[in-house]
Motif scaffolding. Structure first.
Motif: not given
Length: 230
Positions: A25-35, A70-73, A94-100
């Motif tokens: 019951q933990i919500p999951v969202t997959v985020v990628h550049p095309a998101s 695109l992933l950072e956006l 991906s980690a860098y985009a998330a950190i920023r």
């Protein structure tokens, strides 16, 4: 960095983790550049991908840059509307985009290490980078900088942890765990016949660094022991 649907090992990992969390019951969202913008991403990333396969290192840099931008956006939009979150990045970009994107520091950024040593090794192996060139060195320096800023690391094998600790000493100070890839528990099934034939499935593309030659030796030893795999 990748959509949830696909045929590679990382896709299998994402889906397995997502299924496990959903069961709890933990919500999951997959985020990628095309998101962020599927139409824009399609044009930009297809151009970047085409440039990458021209043999020019400029193409590799362009591809890596736009995937990250695109992933950072997309991550900024996701984190803006989310409170306490764990971002489970699948590679240093991906980690860098998330950190920023994590401006309010509301998210914990954890990265899974699926590569042996550096993503630069994979690009060199595919002939897309010159060994020891500026782009390869730049990628290694970039990865080391990202790893030092992570909140946590998940290594899928002891070998990967040892390699990263050797190549990026800063990683030793980052909280981490070794969690091998896994699959959902399947119900036990009896074989349709008494045949000794079994299936051996390897997920991922053929690559020297994946050491499929060792797997073939294991299959040969299993055959000698009376266990035949196809």
């Amino acid at each position: 960095m990748l959509p949830a649907k696909g045929r590679g090992g990382i896709h299998s990992h994402i889906n397995a983790v997502g299924e496990l969390l959903s069961q709890r019951q933990i919500p999951v969202t997959v985020v990628h550049p095309a998101s962020w913008s599927p139409v824009l991403a399609l044009g930009v990333l297809n151009t970047a991908r085409a440039l990458r396969y021209t043999g020019s290192e400029t193409g590799v840099r362009w591809d890596r840059l736009w995937h990250r931008v695109l992933l950072e956006l997309a991550m900024r939009r996701e984190l803006r509307s989310t409170a306490r979150t764990v971002v489970y990045a699948q590679d240093p970009r991906s980690a860098y985009a998330a950190i920023r994107a994590n401006r309010r520091r509301a998210a914990t950024v954890v990265m899974a290490v699926h590569y042996n040593g550096s993503q630069a090794d994979e690009l060199v192996e595919r002939g897309q980078l010159a060994p020891g060139g500026k782009t390869e060195q730049s990628i290694r320096a970039f990865e080391a900088g990202v790893i030092a800023r992570l909140d946590g690391i998940v290594y899928v094998s002891d070998f990967m942890q040892q390699r990263i600790h050797r190549d990026v000493p800063e990683a030793k100070a980052v909280p981490s765990a070794v969690i091998p890839n896994f699959l959902p528990q399947l119900p036990e099934q009896r074989p349709a016949s008494d045949s000794t034939l079994r299936d051996c499935i390897s997920v991922g593309y053929l690559s020297v660094r994946k050491n499929h030659a060792y797997l073939l030796r294991v299959l040969a030893a299993a055959r000698v022991a009376g266990n035949v795999y196809t």
